[in-house]
Motif scaffolding. Structure first.
Motif, PDB file in Angstrom:
ATOM      1  N   LEU A 259       0.824  -1.208   0.000  1.00 13.89           N
ATOM      2  CA  LEU A 259       0.000   0.000   0.000  1.00 13.89           C
ATOM      3  C   LEU A 259       0.858   1.258   0.000  1.00 13.89           C
ATOM      4  N   ALA A 260       1.964   1.203   0.721  1.00 17.26           N
ATOM      5  CA  ALA A 260       2.808   2.392   0.859  1.00 17.26           C
ATOM      6  C   ALA A 260       3.749   2.597  -0.322  1.00 17.26           C
ATOM      7  N   SER A 263       1.276   1.214  -6.611  1.00 17.86           N
ATOM      8  CA  SER A 263      -0.023   1.711  -7.066  1.00 17.86           C
ATOM      9  C   SER A 263      -1.010   0.576  -7.307  1.00 17.86           C
ATOM     10  N   THR A 266      -6.128  -1.528  -4.152  1.00 12.63           N
ATOM     11  CA  THR A 266      -6.191  -2.056  -2.782  1.00 12.63           C
ATOM     12  C   THR A 266      -6.808  -3.445  -2.738  1.00 12.63           C
ATOM     13  N   PRO A 293      -7.359   0.307   4.470  1.00 12.24           N
ATOM     14  CA  PRO A 293      -6.261   0.274   3.501  1.00 12.24           C
ATOM     15  C   PRO A 293      -6.175   1.535   2.655  1.00 12.24           C
ATOM     16  N   TYR A 296      -4.704   4.333   4.785  1.00 18.92           N
ATOM     17  CA  TYR A 296      -3.286   4.068   5.021  1.00 18.92           C
ATOM     18  C   TYR A 296      -2.463   4.473   3.800  1.00 18.92           C
ATOM     19  N   ARG A 297      -2.954   4.106   2.598  1.00 26.30           N
ATOM     20  CA  ARG A 297      -2.238   4.482   1.378  1.00 26.30           C
ATOM     21  C   ARG A 297      -2.177   6.002   1.231  1.00 26.30           C
ATOM     22  N   SER A 298      -3.295   6.685   1.482  1.00 27.47           N
ATOM     23  CA  SER A 298      -3.282   8.145   1.321  1.00 27.47           C
ATOM     24  C   SER A 298      -2.344   8.820   2.308  1.00 27.47           C
ATOM     25  N   ALA A 301       1.675   6.548   1.283  1.00 29.59           N
ATOM     26  CA  ALA A 301       2.230   6.351  -0.054  1.00 29.59           C
ATOM     27  C   ALA A 301       2.939   7.611  -0.511  1.00 29.59           C
TER      28      ALA A 301
END
Length: 305
Positions: A259-260, A263, A266, A293, A296-298, A301
């Motif tokens: 996720l981090a 791309s 999810t 998820p 967390y990505r926003s 990442a």
């Protein structure tokens, strides 16, 4: 939710048509990832009528030129055809597919497969059967499985052998198949574990992290650790751990990394990391990180610019 499996299948189908010089006969363009079932069936029927079943069953050969396709990378970690089919079945459940592949293994080196619908009134069409089995046979070869052969059940000769399709007279029923290969005998591992308890646990974590989407069991992990299941559970308990905790940690850590740093959608992250479906992934991830998820990505990442 983006149906990443439909997106991947569309990319593979278009690549398979291009390999056969039929790029203009690709599936209809759609604005969303999901292709309506009626549209897919209409297109497959048109392709069948125009070019015959051989073109459809050969679409799966596109997997041999798509090494960077994320879904293929996840499936290619399978150790053998039975492991591959388990991963395929989990994918079907994960994306709530209407169609499922039922599997039996009467003997080592032989699988019997049947393509069915969850709705008995709307079974898969022969074109859909050939599309799915063409991809499954190609995926088995993608794993470098030796001696792959395949045919509809009841056929006297193998339709696929020595990495080539024959041009048989296809039977009316192509929903049931036999898949044969040269099964390799499993040899027991004798790799010694690290000397310290902490190093031994880290060794197990590394095994799980290398393939979090595998259908791990206590027996399978014990084999990887050259241990008996009972000894593995006892040694984990001595460290205040359990197999379930270790596996959940590996899957959550793998999901957090993807996720981090990637791309990848999810939903696909959840599948690759071994979760049962998108809801299960979201629930477990939020329970351990207090974030969904997507959130967390926003937050973590990297952002361009």
């Amino acid at each position: 939710m983006s149906d990443f499996a439909s997106e991947a299948m569309l990319r593979l189908v278009r690549a398979g048509l291009q390999r056969q010089g039929l790029a203009a006969d690709g599936p209809p363009a759609v604005r969303s990832a999901h292709v309506p079932l009626a549209d897919k069936r209409t297109w497959l029927d048109r392709l069948w009528q125009a070019h015959g079943p051989d073109v459809i069953v050969r679409l799966g050969e596109a997997v041999h030129g798509m090494d960077d396709e994320p879904l293929l990378l996840a499936l290619s970690l399978a150790r053998d055809p039975p492991d591959l089919l388990q991963r395929w079945q989990r994918l079907e459940r994960f994306v709530h597919s209407r169609h499922r592949v039922r599997v039996s293994q009467p003997e080592p080196g032989l699988l019997r497969l049947r393509h069915v619908s969850l709705d008995p009134l709307r079974p898969p069409t022969p074109a859909e059967d050939l599309l799915v089995f063409g991809f499954l046979v190609a995926l088995c070869e993608y794993l470098r499985t030796p001696g792959v052969q395949a045919r509809p059940i009841g056929q006297p000769v193998w339709s696929r052998s020595q990495r080539a399709w024959r041009s048989p007279v296809w039977p009316d029923d192509v929903s049931s198949w036999e898949l044969r290969w040269q099964a390799r005998p499993e040899s027991p591992l004798t790799e010694p574990g690290p000397a310290t308890p902490e190093g031994w646990v880290a060794h197990l974590q590394a095994r799980l992290a290398a393939d979090p989407g595998r259908g791990w069991t206590v027996d399978a992990l014990a084999r990887e650790a050259a241990s008996s299941p009972r000894t593995l559970q006892r040694r984990l308990a001595d460290q205040g751990l359990s197999f379930t905790q270790l596996l959940a940690k590996a899957r959550l850590a793998g999901a957090a990394r993807l996720l981090a740093a990637d791309s990848m959608p999810t939903a696909q992250v959840g599948y690759v990391c071994g979760f049962a479906d998108q809801a299960h992934f979201t629930r477990q991830f939020k329970r351990h990180t207090a974030m969904t998820p997507g959130l967390y990505r926003s937050e973590f990442a990297p952002r361009l610019g």
